[in-house]
Scaffold this active site. Structure first.
Site, PDB file in Angstrom:
ATOM      1  N   LYS A  13      15.883   1.088   7.806  1.00 12.43           N
ATOM      2  CA  LYS A  13      15.646   0.249   8.977  1.00 12.43           C
ATOM      3  C   LYS A  13      15.659  -1.190   8.882  1.00 12.43           C
ATOM      4  CE  LYS A  13      11.486   2.225   8.009  1.00 12.43           C
ATOM      5  NZ  LYS A  13      11.677   3.225   6.750  1.00 12.43           N
ATOM      6  N   ARG A  88       3.724   5.038  11.227  1.00  7.52           N
ATOM      7  CA  ARG A  88       3.754   6.062  10.231  1.00  7.52           C
ATOM      8  C   ARG A  88       3.089   7.088  10.176  1.00  7.52           C
ATOM      9  NH1 ARG A  88       6.413   1.977   6.791  1.00  7.52           N
ATOM     10  NH2 ARG A  88       7.050   2.840   4.919  1.00  7.52           N
ATOM     11  N   ARG A 124      18.064  -1.002  -4.628  1.00  7.07           N
ATOM     12  CA  ARG A 124      17.712  -2.023  -3.911  1.00  7.07           C
ATOM     13  C   ARG A 124      17.303  -3.405  -4.495  1.00  7.07           C
ATOM     14  NH1 ARG A 124      14.059  -0.961   1.290  1.00  7.07           N
ATOM     15  NH2 ARG A 124      12.295  -0.423  -0.101  1.00  7.07           N
ATOM     16  N   ARG A 157      11.641  -4.689  -5.746  1.00  7.16           N
ATOM     17  CA  ARG A 157      10.161  -4.410  -5.079  1.00  7.16           C
ATOM     18  C   ARG A 157       9.456  -3.516  -6.049  1.00  7.16           C
ATOM     19  NH1 ARG A 157      10.542  -2.835   1.105  1.00  7.16           N
ATOM     20  NH2 ARG A 157       9.289  -1.317   0.469  1.00  7.16           N
ATOM     21  N   ARG A 168       6.545   7.911  -2.246  1.00 13.57           N
ATOM     22  CA  ARG A 168       6.706   7.273  -0.812  1.00 13.57           C
ATOM     23  C   ARG A 168       7.403   8.530  -0.219  1.00 13.57           C
ATOM     24  NH1 ARG A 168       9.850   2.161  -2.302  1.00 13.57           N
ATOM     25  NH2 ARG A 168      10.145   2.025  -0.244  1.00 13.57           N
TER      26      ARG A 168
HETATM   27  P1  ADP Z   1       9.701   1.484   2.921  1.00 15.77           P
HETATM   28  O1  ADP Z   1      10.065   1.786   4.584  1.00 15.77           O
HETATM   29  O2  ADP Z   1      11.083   1.176   2.410  1.00 15.77           O
HETATM   30  O3  ADP Z   1       8.905   2.360   2.297  1.00 15.77           O
HETATM   31  P2  ADP Z   1       7.803  -0.696   3.967  1.00 15.77           P
HETATM   32  O4  ADP Z   1       8.413  -2.250   3.638  1.00 15.77           O
HETATM   33  O5  ADP Z   1       8.298  -0.482   5.361  1.00 15.77           O
HETATM   34  O6  ADP Z   1       8.976   0.016   2.841  1.00 15.77           O
HETATM   35  O7  ADP Z   1       6.510  -0.488   3.445  1.00 15.77           O
HETATM   36  C1  ADP Z   1       5.997  -0.776   2.370  1.00 15.77           C
HETATM   37  C2  ADP Z   1       4.511  -0.175   2.155  1.00 15.77           C
HETATM   38  O8  ADP Z   1       3.962  -0.994   2.915  1.00 15.77           O
HETATM   39  C3  ADP Z   1       4.366   1.054   2.265  1.00 15.77           C
HETATM   40  O9  ADP Z   1       4.793   2.118   1.487  1.00 15.77           O
HETATM   41  C4  ADP Z   1       2.876   1.321   2.762  1.00 15.77           C
HETATM   42  O10 ADP Z   1       2.315   1.228   1.636  1.00 15.77           O
HETATM   43  C5  ADP Z   1       2.916  -0.064   3.561  1.00 15.77           C
HETATM   44  N1  ADP Z   1       3.003   0.109   4.926  1.00 15.77           N
HETATM   45  C6  ADP Z   1       3.913  -0.528   5.640  1.00 15.77           C
HETATM   46  N2  ADP Z   1       3.828  -0.124   7.105  1.00 15.77           N
HETATM   47  C7  ADP Z   1       2.846   0.732   7.193  1.00 15.77           C
HETATM   48  C8  ADP Z   1       2.067   1.417   8.040  1.00 15.77           C
HETATM   49  N3  ADP Z   1       2.566   1.454   9.376  1.00 15.77           N
HETATM   50  N4  ADP Z   1       0.955   2.208   7.884  1.00 15.77           N
HETATM   51  C9  ADP Z   1       0.472   2.286   6.430  1.00 15.77           C
HETATM   52  N5  ADP Z   1       1.057   1.628   5.668  1.00 15.77           N
HETATM   53  C10 ADP Z   1       2.092   0.976   5.681  1.00 15.77           C
END
Ligand code: ADP
Length: 215
Positions: A13, A88, A124, A157, A168
């Protein structure tokens, strides 16, 4: 145009949004990047979110909704946005529909099989300074450990460790995948094969956003 880029962790994404944001003239809004900025600035929200993020759990909806609502109210988001990492949960999708501007115009699901997700997340590397994303074997920087774009020092990360990655993916299956059904029922969902090279994926996503792709 209000676009949601959807997909499991590691689906690409952030990479694809980074390639399309300038071309489309709409901001790339990534809730994960916003949260990481809050953590590194040590804000109240950052302190509350940190443990959830490191464990690979979702940050509670009330915190995310407040942050996202504010960001979408900023002037640049009025023309549209590429939303990455939100919604999410079904509750977040329902809340988005009530935010200024209403529901999204289109939701693009980047489809990638689970073993490929695990491989991508463990390889990554990211630039903490400019947000650029690399992949040790398929998209390496020109010089190991150094960002091509800004010269920053690349890092892994803290939630890309094997244990957090497994969690995750589990959280994605249980809490986020149902959001696909929510948008499918509303006729907004498009799917793109996320295993192609990033240029080909970006092209297909752009095709879905053109008037013909949406027809
Ligand atoms: P990825 O899609 O690779 O898991 P992101 O950078 O989008 O990584 O998100 C990293 C973390 O941030 C998630 O694992 C979660 O803990 C938090 N997070 C991000 N967006 C949301 C969301 N919309 N709702 C809840 N937690 C979120």
């Amino acid at each position: 145009m209000r676009v949601i880029l959807f997909g499991a962790p590691g689906a690409g994404k952030g990479t694809i949004a980074g390639m399309l944001t300038d071309k489309l003239g709409i901001p790339h809004i990534a809730t994960g990047d916003m949260l990481r900025a809050q953590v590194s600035e040590g804000t109240d929200l950052g302190r509350k979110a940190r443990a959830y993020m490191e464990a690979g759990e979702l940050v509670p909806d009330d915190l995310i909704l407040e942050m996202t609502r504010r960001r979408l109210a900023e002037a640049d988001a009025r023309r549209g946005f590429l939303l990455d990492g939100f919604p999410r949960t079904i509750a977040q999708a329902e809340a988005l529909a009530q935010m200024p501007g209403g529901p999204p115009d289109v939701v693009i699901d980047l489809q990638v099989p689970e073993e490929e997700l695990v491989r991508r997340l463990s390889g990554r590397r990211v630039c903490p300074d400019c947000g650029a994303i690399y992949q040790v074997d398929t998209m390496p920087p020109r010089q190991a450990g150094v960002c091509d774009r800004c010269g920053g020092k690349l890092i892994q990360r803290s939630d890309d460790t094997p244990e957090a990655v497994r969690n995750r993916l589990e959280v994605y299956r249980k809490q986020s995948a149902p959001v696909l059904g929510y948008y499918r029922e509303r006729g907004l969902l498009r799917s793109v094969d996320g295993t192609l090279g990033s240029a080909a994926v970006a092209e297909q996503v752009a095709g879905e956003l053109s008037p013909r792709g949406q027809a």
